[in-house]
Write a protein that holds these residues in place. Structure first.
Motif, mmCIF file in Angstrom:
data_model
loop_
_atom_site.group_PDB
_atom_site.id
_atom_site.type_symbol
_atom_site.label_atom_id
_atom_site.label_comp_id
_atom_site.label_asym_id
_atom_site.label_seq_id
_atom_site.Cartn_x
_atom_site.Cartn_y
_atom_site.Cartn_z
ATOM 1 N N THR A 205 0.990 -1.257 -0.024
ATOM 2 C CA THR A 205 -0.079 0.089 0.101
ATOM 3 C C THR A 205 0.704 1.335 -0.106
ATOM 4 O OG1 THR A 205 -0.078 -0.372 2.331
ATOM 5 C CG2 THR A 205 -1.971 -0.811 1.084
ATOM 6 N N LYS A 206 0.226 2.319 -0.404
ATOM 7 C CA LYS A 206 0.983 3.662 -0.417
ATOM 8 C C LYS A 206 -0.220 4.596 -0.220
ATOM 9 C CE LYS A 206 2.369 6.656 -4.010
ATOM 10 N NZ LYS A 206 2.424 7.184 -5.371
ATOM 11 N N LYS A 212 -10.622 10.159 0.419
ATOM 12 C CA LYS A 212 -11.797 9.618 0.953
ATOM 13 C C LYS A 212 -12.542 10.171 2.235
ATOM 14 C CE LYS A 212 -10.344 5.755 3.947
ATOM 15 N NZ LYS A 212 -10.435 4.799 4.425
ATOM 16 N N ASN A 213 -13.837 9.974 2.631
ATOM 17 C CA ASN A 213 -14.273 10.543 3.714
ATOM 18 C C ASN A 213 -13.512 10.040 5.021
ATOM 19 O OD1 ASN A 213 -15.975 12.021 2.116
ATOM 20 N ND2 ASN A 213 -17.319 10.417 2.128
ATOM 21 N N ARG A 244 -6.608 11.464 2.498
ATOM 22 C CA ARG A 244 -5.968 10.630 1.609
ATOM 23 C C ARG A 244 -6.352 9.148 1.629
ATOM 24 N NH1 ARG A 244 -0.853 13.263 -1.048
ATOM 25 N NH2 ARG A 244 -1.868 15.112 -1.924
ATOM 26 N N LYS A 245 -6.567 8.620 0.303
ATOM 27 C CA LYS A 245 -6.852 7.091 0.574
ATOM 28 C C LYS A 245 -5.438 6.425 0.647
ATOM 29 C CE LYS A 245 -9.474 5.346 -3.057
ATOM 30 N NZ LYS A 245 -10.221 5.350 -4.323
ATOM 31 N N ILE A 246 -5.484 4.987 1.134
ATOM 32 C CA ILE A 246 -4.524 4.310 1.189
ATOM 33 C C ILE A 246 -4.487 3.641 -0.485
ATOM 34 C CG2 ILE A 246 -3.379 2.253 1.960
ATOM 35 C CD1 ILE A 246 -3.262 4.673 3.747
ATOM 36 N N GLU B 86 -2.134 11.855 -12.505
ATOM 37 C CA GLU B 86 -2.516 10.834 -11.662
ATOM 38 C C GLU B 86 -3.368 11.273 -10.663
ATOM 39 O OE1 GLU B 86 0.608 8.735 -9.636
ATOM 40 O OE2 GLU B 86 -0.772 7.814 -8.274
ATOM 41 N N GLY B 87 -4.627 10.642 -10.148
ATOM 42 C CA GLY B 87 -5.469 11.239 -9.451
ATOM 43 C C GLY B 87 -6.582 12.231 -9.637
#
Lengths: 422, 317
Positions: A205-206, A212-213, A244-246, B86-87
């Protein structure tokens, strides 16, 4: 993938075909042949080809070529395959345009001179026609995954053939023959698998650029806050936040299987196999004097079969080491397409390099710039008194984000802990 | 693209774009200073007739983006460009509400004791909607199809690809607060990719695929003399021969056509009418963008390459 000269663009013959009744059937036959050759020909695509001929003179071979090609292929790698099939289907041996549906006749000539590698990701051994058909029936991506029906006898034959002409670097000293990796006992395998299951989520993961909420986060989500405030008559009662999402990362393993790594190879190969089965998107490469893509072999469900295949296919197992050249091959052939800012590259090697250290430095620098994290696992680091002072290791070290040991299960545990702390 | 190529305003506007046949397309493109072969012209022709998106793939600097620009000029229509990264998400690709403005409006209405229903109607009207490229392309295509350029799709991520798939198959966008917006005519869609990663097959299958290769020597000379007419033919030929030689070398980033044009202009600015080793060395930065590559070409011998470039075509063949 290296860039090959393109055969396409200009065909040698510009003869105009005589308009015939059977042309529609011929085109459908052509699509069938393409499908058999491994292209993904959907009925939508075939319909689009026919729609194209509402606007184009179908009897002109140039148009026929462009209309079918632009509709039927979807990557550069498929061009050579398409061109070969096109030539074989529409032209006879003297290069004169054919007429008549010869899709049946095309059936037998597949294994002759149609270039392989189109649509195939793996640089693995040659695929027999059967295997190709098999892939197709199952609607799989033809990723070089060997099917069960394909027995090892045929692949060994293919391998021997490849050795004769394909690999100039081949020398008898490189080969120590097939190794038996299947001696690992069941308990050890179970241990290893459990451990790897623990490592994987941390490794894979990064932090993403997408959000995301999360109500506990710092950033206020203005969009959502305003939207919800309408329910309360425009009064913002509750602030929504996001973070920030993983994100999932791609892991690439580049593993040294040269002679100096021999004593670790049993363990290593088991490690590679378990990891490959845990993370489907993992790509595994092995190298000693040259680099090969081991992913397709390791994907096999049966561990013994997979390891046997790998040992027989990678023919310079336990040879000398040329890390620099191998990383270079990796950078050139795969670096552009599979390494990006989400990629973690794990190199497993003792760093004993008999090649050019200058190349090694250059290529390590290039690699470390492209990937998210470059981790070097060195089994020697586990032995007391070891210092990374040999030339290869010393050159490569400055470019690694992490330098860790990997000689037994314990060292993998400490690696996990380290990665957790990052 | 290079400054020389992007001067859209200077470009002659073709009055009518005749796309009755691939040959006509090829000719019109040529009149707009873009050199196209039959394959390219036919694919372009098909893309417009079938109303299928065009997927252009090729190394950086072979003129993929430029083709979309030429297409917009030919169709005498607007070019709407979406640069991928990206994103990239639907907020920046599709539409977004102007939240700050909405908040202010709510606050103001509060003082005036407006009713809530009215406020809601107000703040979800077009005035508060920020159009992003994809929505804009659909809205503007109502009278005349625009050219929608989705540039460097390989830089975006899988989430965006999936999202794009949906848009490209329906050409309609639903904004919950306003309703569905559908283009009466589909925009002409051009996607480009530098092939830094594989694009998902599902997306590519919906498109006409075209691989844009480095031009042949003859074609490149034609491009140079068309784009930089003040360059003498001899210099143009030498430059192009040097470039095709350079492209056979093992560079990390092979120079594209954009580099050729840049370089030609650089050499012209230095008042060169012939290629020599010193001026090549001074202007290497125009064609090679990595220090490693520059080192490599110097090791390989610029003198040798210049000598090859000086060979006349008869000797070469």
């Amino acid at each position: 993938m290296t860039i090959r000269p393109v055969v396409a663009g200009s065909l040698p013959h510009r003869k105009i075909r005589a308009p015939g009744h059977g042309l529609k059937g011929e085109i459908i036959g052509f699509c069938r042949v393409l499908r058999r050759a491994g292209l993904k020909i959907t009925s939508g695509r075939i319909i689009d080809v026919f729609r194209s001929f509402e606007h184009l003179e179908v009897t002109d071979l140039d148009y026929l070529y462009v209309a079918t090609r632009s509709n039927m292929i979807s990557s550069y790698e498929e061009i050579a395959l398409f061109d070969a099939v096109f030539r074989r289907y529409w032209f006879d041996e003297e290069g004169n345009p054919y007429s008549g549906d010869n899709s049946e006749a095309m059936g037998d000539i597949f294994d002759e001179d149609i270039p392989d590698g189109a649509g195939e990701e793996g640089a693995g051994g040659e695929k027999s026609e059967d295997a190709e058909n098999q892939d197709q029936k199952e609607g799989k991506e033809s990723s070089g995954l060997p099917t069960e029906e394909e027995d090892s006898a045929s692949s060994e034959a293919g391998d021997a053939e490849e050795d004769e002409e394909g690999t100039p670097s081949y020398s008898p000293a490189e080969v120590l023959g097939a190794k038996d990796f299947s001696t690992f006992d069941a308990d050890q395998i179970a241990d290893l698998r459990r451990l790897i299951q623990k490592i994987v989520p941390k490794l894979a993961t990064k932090i993403s650029r997408r959000k995301k909420n999360d109500l506990r986060a710092k950033d206020i989500d203005l969009k959502k806050s305003v939207k919800r405030s309408i329910q309360t008559g425009g009064e913002v009662l509750r602030l929504f936040r996001r973070k920030r999402k993983i994100q999932k990362t791609q892991i690439i393993l580049i593993c040294d299987v040269s002679g100096s790594m021999d004593s670790y190879s049993q363990f290593l190969i088991q490690f590679l196999y378990s990891l490959q089965n845990e993370i489907k998107s993992l790509r595994t490469f092995v190298f000693s004097t040259k680099l090969s893509d081991a992913t397709p072999y390791l994907r096999h469900k049966d561990v013994h079969f997979a390891l046997e295949r790998l040992a027989s296919e990678v023919h310079d197992w336990s040879g000398g080491t040329q890390i620099g050249n191998c990383i270079r091959t990796f950078n050139v052939d795969y670096g552009r397409t599979i390494v990006n800012s989400r990629t973690i590259v794990l190199i497993i090697s003792d760093g004993w390099d008999r090649g050019d250290t200058e190349i090694l430095g250059e290529e390590m620098e290039r690699l470390t710039k492209k990937c998210h994290r470059l981790i070097w696992l060195n089994p020697l680091l586990g032995s007391p008194g070891y210092r990374p002072i040999d030339r290869g290791m010393r050159t490569a070290l400055p470019y690694c984000d992490d330098f860790m040991s990997a000689h037994n299960l314990d060292s993998l545990v400490s690696m996990t802990e380290h990665i957790t702390r990052i | 693209m290079t400054p020389s190529q992007s001067g859209g305003a200077k470009r002659r506007k073709s009055l009518e774009f005749d796309f009755s046949s691939p040959e006509a397309v090829q000719e019109s493109i040529r009149q707009n200073d873009y050199i196209a072969d039959k394959t390219l012209a036919t694919t372009l022709f098909l893309a417009m007739k079938l109303e299928k998106p065009l997927f252009l793939e090729g190394e950086a600097g072979v003129g993929k983006t430029e083709l979309a620009k030429v297409l917009a000029t030919l169709l005498d229509t607007e070019l709407i460009r979406l640069q991928c990264y990206e994103g990239l998400d639907s907020n920046s690709a599709l539409y977004e509400w102007n939240y700050a403005k909405q908040l202010l409006h709510i606050k103001m209405e509060e003082g005036a004791k407006g009713n809530t229903k009215q406020i809601e109607r107000d703040i979800f009207s077009e005035e508060y909607l920020i159009e992003r490229p994809l929505l804009r392309a659909l809205v503007r295509s109502k009278e005349k199809p625009v050219v929608l350029l989705i540039d460097e799709i390989d830089r975006s991520d899988e989430e965006f690809e999936a999202f794009l798939l949906e848009i490209l198959s329906d050409f309609q966008i639903t904004i919950p607060e306003m309703g569905t917006i559908k283009a009466t005519r589909n925009p002409v869609v051009v996607l480009t990719s530098n092939r830094t990663r594989e694009i998902h097959d599902a997306l590519k299958r919906r498109c006409l695929y075209l691989w844009v290769d480095y031009p042949s020597f003859e074609k490149e000379v034609e491009i140079v003399t068309t784009k930089v007419p003040e360059a003498p033919l001899k210099l143009a030929e030498q430059i192009c021969r040097f470039m095709s030689e350079a492209r056979t070398m093992d560079f990390y980033k092979r120079p594209g056509v954009a580099e050729t044009l840049d370089w030609t202009q650089a050499l012209l600015a230095l008042h060169k009418d012939e290629l020599d080793a010193d001026s090549v060395r001074e202007t290497l930065g125009c064609i090679l963008k990595y220090q490693d590559d520059i080192k490599r070409i110097e090791e390989d011998g610029i003198e040798r390459m210049v000598a090859t470039a000086h060979l006349s075509p008869e000797v070469e063949v």
